[in-house]
Design an enzyme around this catalytic site. Structure first.
Site: not given
Ligand code: ADP
Ligand code: MG
Length: 402
Positions: A34, A204, A357, A381
């Site tokens: 980023r 989540k 990210g 998001g």
């Molecule tokens: P992005 O930044 O691409 O939008 P998010 O912030 O929504 O993605 O999610 C990323 C995080 O989700 C990562 O740090 C990853 O470790 C976590 N994650 C993915 N699968 C699991 C899981 N099964 N249990 C716990 N954390 C998870």
């Protein structure tokens, strides 16, 4: 939407809202994507004699007051240091967001200089739901500069003071990153080639549930993995042990699944999971079918049958959007699911976008060539909300004339 060329930036303090929200491991930046994506606009502004004052957020500081948040961090200090390295010029960091230090840093800028305000989310008003509170912070930010450039694509879906309220107070334009991201994402909202498959992961469901219900009108298939999949599995009656679960979202998830059924949108969930005895990089683990997941284990990745299932569901896709790692890819032992998804999307013959990210960081960390995707978006998001057809608050703010 105006671009930077519409502003006379030379000699002016330009408040640049950038997205420098990089993943951190303690004070270490684990992926500077980023920051790199923000460089062209920073260079363009500085190169035309602007005094560039950057406003950005980092993480989700906790605490009710400015003092508590500043004590708890995270500070933008590592970001300022990395930015200075990449730009090859000093990037002083103000010790506050809109206080004495910020005013002094702004006043000390010469033409072509670049400086950074401290984490804007240290100010509780940045994310406040109260319009008056946000407006007051926006006014203090506006007092530091004479022009505003919005280039923080990953924050455009937030109705936050520095994104939504501030542009109104200063002559403004959209930065090049925002314009480029919007141009690519418009291809996803027009008439995308089908099948159109959306892969969702991340931590989540509560972050993404509202988006999912709107995506039902857009996508043909939703593949759900990662932290959010356990609430879907629990809603379908499966034991998920100690995996991430948002029990209070189960009803909402059931409603989404029912709606998907009515609309003929396929929701594809994991059929097997990697269950670990604890959360950690070296945790002992084994594969379990979702029909027999042990109550004392925590899933950190999807299993081999699910990797094959997801790859199969992606094989005939002509349009793909992916947001959210489908496992804790930061731990190599639990990165196979995310790798399988990334590789399956990389092999798709069609228009493929990765957003977020952590998702973009995963692609780079796993060593998958970035050019095997049509576009890697800096926004997770923001991209999701854009492709479900929402007007992003930050886009609306940049579109107004003033
Ligand atoms: P992005 O930044 O691409 O939008 P998010 O912030 O929504 O993605 O999610 C990323 C995080 O989700 C990562 O740090 C990853 O470790 C976590 N994650 C993915 N699968 C699991 C899981 N099964 N249990 C716990 N954390 C998870
Ligand atoms: Mg993230």
């Amino acid at each position: 939407m105006r671009d930077i060329a519409a502003l006379s930036v030379s000699g002016q303090v330009v408040l640049l809202r950038a997205d420098l929200n990089v993943p951190l491991d303690g004070p270490e930046i684990t992926d500077d994507g980023r920051i790199r994506a923000s460089l062209p606009t920073i260079r363009k502004l500085a190169g035309t004699g602007a005094r560039v004052l950057i406003c950005a957020h980092l993480g989700r500081p906790k605490g009710g007051s400015l003092a508590e948040r500043m004590a708890g961090g995270p500070s933008l200090a590592p970001v300022a240091a990395r930015l200075a390295e990449l730009l090859g010029q000093p990037v002083p960091l103000a010790q506050d967001v809109v206080g004495e230090s910020a005013a002094a840093v702004a006043a000390g800028l010469a033409d072509g200089d670049v400086a950074l305000l401290e984490n804007v989310r240290f100010e509780p008003a940045e994310t406040s739901k109260d319009d008056t509170e946000r407006a007051a912070l926006a006014a203090r930010l506006a007092a530091l500069a004479s022009l505003y450039v919005g280039d923080g694509f990953g924050a455009l879906h937030r109705k936050h003071a520095s994104v939504y309220d501030l542009p109104e107070l200063l002559p403004h334009a959209a930065g090049d990153l925002v314009l480029a991201e919007l141009a690519v994402l418009r291809r996803l909202t027009g008439s995308p080639d089908r099948p159109y498959v959306v892969v969702l992961g991340g931590a989540k469901p509560s972050d993404k549930l509202p988006v999912i219900s709107n995506l039902l009108g857009v996508a043909d298939r939703l593949l759900i993995g990662g932290g959010m999949s356990y609430t879907f599995l629990a809603a379908s009656g499966y034991e998920v042990g100690k995996s991430l679960l948002e029990a209070d979202k189960i009803d909402e998830v059931r409603a989404v699944m029912a709606e998907a059924g009515r609309r003929g949108v396929q929701i594809v969930l994991p059929v097997d999971l990697v269950g670990a005895v604890e959360f950690g990089p070296d945790a002992e683990h084994a594969v379990f079918p979702v029909t027999a997941f042990p109550a004392d284990r925590e899933s950190l990745d999807m299993g081999p049958a699910t990797r094959a299932l997801f790859a199969g569901q992606l094989a005939d896709a002509r349009t793909v959007f992916w947001n959210g790692p489908v496992g804790v890819f930061e731990f190599p032992a639990f990165s196979a699911g995310t790798r399988a998804v990334a590789e399956a999307i990389a092999a798709v013959d069609g228009f493929t976008v990765v957003g977020g990210g952590d998702s973009a960081a995963a692609v780079r960390r796993l060593g998958i060539a970035e050019d095997s995707f049509s576009h890697i978006s800096t926004g997770g998001g923001a991209s999701l909300e854009f492709l479900e057809g929402a007007t992003l608050p930050g886009v609306a703010a940049l579109e107004t004339d003033s």
